[in-house]
Design a protein around this motif. Structure first.
Motif, PDB file in Angstrom:
ATOM      1  N   SER A  46       0.816  -1.211   0.000  1.00 50.05           N
ATOM      2  CA  SER A  46       0.000   0.000   0.000  1.00 50.05           C
ATOM      3  C   SER A  46       0.847   1.257   0.000  1.00 50.05           C
ATOM      4  CB  SER A  46      -0.915  -0.001   1.232  1.00 50.05           C
ATOM      5  OG  SER A  46      -0.155  -0.022   2.415  1.00 50.05           O
ATOM      6  N   TYR A  47       2.155   1.128  -0.105  1.00 51.20           N
ATOM      7  CA  TYR A  47       3.024   2.291   0.027  1.00 51.20           C
ATOM      8  C   TYR A  47       3.620   2.718  -1.301  1.00 51.20           C
ATOM      9  CZ  TYR A  47       2.788   0.818   4.897  1.00 51.20           C
ATOM     10  OH  TYR A  47       2.342   0.436   6.138  1.00 51.20           O
ATOM     11  N   GLN A  51       5.064   8.140   0.004  1.00 53.96           N
ATOM     12  CA  GLN A  51       4.755   7.818   1.394  1.00 53.96           C
ATOM     13  C   GLN A  51       6.012   7.391   2.144  1.00 53.96           C
ATOM     14  OE1 GLN A  51       1.588   4.947   0.315  1.00 53.96           O
ATOM     15  NE2 GLN A  51       0.300   6.049   1.792  1.00 53.96           N
ATOM     16  N   ALA A  55       8.134   8.970   5.535  1.00 52.22           N
ATOM     17  CA  ALA A  55       8.399   8.156   6.725  1.00 52.22           C
ATOM     18  C   ALA A  55       9.881   8.074   7.085  1.00 52.22           C
ATOM     19  CB  ALA A  55       7.845   6.744   6.511  1.00 52.22           C
ATOM     20  N   ARG A 205       5.843  -3.482   8.531  1.00 57.03           N
ATOM     21  CA  ARG A 205       4.602  -3.922   7.901  1.00 57.03           C
ATOM     22  C   ARG A 205       4.590  -3.463   6.454  1.00 57.03           C
ATOM     23  NH1 ARG A 205      -1.670  -2.647   9.281  1.00 57.03           N
ATOM     24  NH2 ARG A 205      -1.069  -0.599   8.492  1.00 57.03           N
ATOM     25  N   LYS A 235       6.739   3.683  11.754  1.00 57.86           N
ATOM     26  CA  LYS A 235       5.470   3.245  12.329  1.00 57.86           C
ATOM     27  C   LYS A 235       4.542   4.422  12.598  1.00 57.86           C
ATOM     28  CE  LYS A 235       7.089  -1.032  14.522  1.00 57.86           C
ATOM     29  NZ  LYS A 235       7.473  -1.680  15.817  1.00 57.86           N
ATOM     30  N   ARG A 236       5.117   5.581  12.925  1.00 57.31           N
ATOM     31  CA  ARG A 236       4.276   6.763  13.164  1.00 57.31           C
ATOM     32  C   ARG A 236       3.627   7.280  11.892  1.00 57.31           C
ATOM     33  NH1 ARG A 236       8.358   8.305  16.987  1.00 57.31           N
ATOM     34  NH2 ARG A 236       9.499   9.420  15.346  1.00 57.31           N
ATOM     35  N   ILE A 237       4.326   7.142  10.771  1.00 58.75           N
ATOM     36  CA  ILE A 237       3.885   7.771   9.528  1.00 58.75           C
ATOM     37  C   ILE A 237       3.092   6.827   8.617  1.00 58.75           C
ATOM     38  CG2 ILE A 237       4.642   8.965   7.438  1.00 58.75           C
ATOM     39  CD1 ILE A 237       5.010  10.538  10.061  1.00 58.75           C
ATOM     40  N   LEU A 238       3.565   5.604   8.496  1.00 59.14           N
ATOM     41  CA  LEU A 238       2.938   4.676   7.553  1.00 59.14           C
ATOM     42  C   LEU A 238       1.688   4.042   8.165  1.00 59.14           C
ATOM     43  CD1 LEU A 238       6.141   2.952   6.127  1.00 59.14           C
ATOM     44  CD2 LEU A 238       4.803   4.811   5.101  1.00 59.14           C
ATOM     45  N   PRO A 239       0.576   4.059   7.466  1.00 58.04           N
ATOM     46  CA  PRO A 239      -0.677   3.496   8.018  1.00 58.04           C
ATOM     47  C   PRO A 239      -0.641   1.983   8.108  1.00 58.04           C
ATOM     48  CG  PRO A 239      -0.963   4.141   5.715  1.00 58.04           C
ATOM     49  CD  PRO A 239       0.400   4.613   6.125  1.00 58.04           C
TER      50      PRO A 239
END
Length: 239
Positions: A46-47, A51, A55, A205, A235-239
């Protein structure tokens, strides 16, 4: 003279210890490659590279950023192309160990179309850090994290021009940074100059992250701490 030896030693180190971010490699399954909004994207993830760039670490205490981040398809990034050109200048005494010191010996080849983002930092003493984020399905990322240095490749020699360097590889047990990690160190002696390189590869992930730390005083502890910072930021940025 000392600066020339240091520069040569760094070239030998970087080219002989190709990390995930800077290794030559062929394509994986081209049927998985797609485009999204004019930026690289990979089916099954999904990235996009945009994106991933968001991150990346924006700053590191004690370091300054070395230029602007770069993102796009892995094979099209300037830093990857420059690395491949440098690598062609290197002769290794054990051809089977051409990627022995890197973060992915025995791993699958890198997909040249994979969405990727890279940033770099440098200290006043010349020590440098590179962070790479690459979109990748979990099963593929696990293969890179679980790769190991081939037998007989813990020591090898490389040559650029008439300058030889001796390399010794240190492989740590599997780690727990992110969703699993791998740490590899390389000590390089070229003339009177010595450099240490530490690579930490970790699985997140749907992405693979690599931290490389190069310098005379580089340590495993610092490299792994930087990897934890990179993992927390992603982890903070990527959903």
């Amino acid at each position: 003279m000392a600066q020339r030896l240091l520069s040569t030693a760094m070239l030998l180190t970087v080219t002989a210890t190709a990390a995930v971010a800077c290794g030559g490699g062929g394509d994986d399954d081209p049927g998985q490659q797609v485009k999204a909004n004019g930026r690289a994207a990979l089916a099954g993830t999904s990235y996009t590279s945009d994106q991933l760039e968001q991150a990346l670490l924006a700053e590191l205490p004690g370091y300054r950023r070395a230029g602007e981040p770069d993102s796009g398809e892995y094979g099209g990034l300037k830093s990857i192309q420059n690395f491949n050109q440098l690598q062609r200048q290197v002769t290794i005494d054990k051809p089977r160990c051409s990627n022995a010191g890197g973060a992915r010996p025995g791993s699958p080849p890198m997909d040249k179309s994979a969405p990727t983002a890279i940033t770099a930092f440098v200290k006043d003493n010349g020590q440098n850090v590179t962070e790479t984020l690459m979109a990748m399905p979990a099963d593929a990322a696990e293969k890179h994290v679980s790769a190991r240095v081939p037998p007989g490749c813990l020591t090898f020699r490389t040559k650029v021009g008439d300058q030889w360097a001796d390399h010794k590889v240190f492989e740590s047990p599997p780690g727990t940074i992110g969703e699993g990690s791998r740490t590899v160190g390389v000590s390089t002696l070229s003339g009177s100059s010595q450099l240490k390189t530490w690579y930490v590869v970790l699985r997140g992930r749907r992405y693979l992250a690599t931290i490389s730390l190069i310098g005379g005083a580089a340590t495993r502890a610092e490299a792994e701490q930087l990897a934890r910072l990179a993992d927390a930021q992603a982890k903070r940025i990527l959903p």
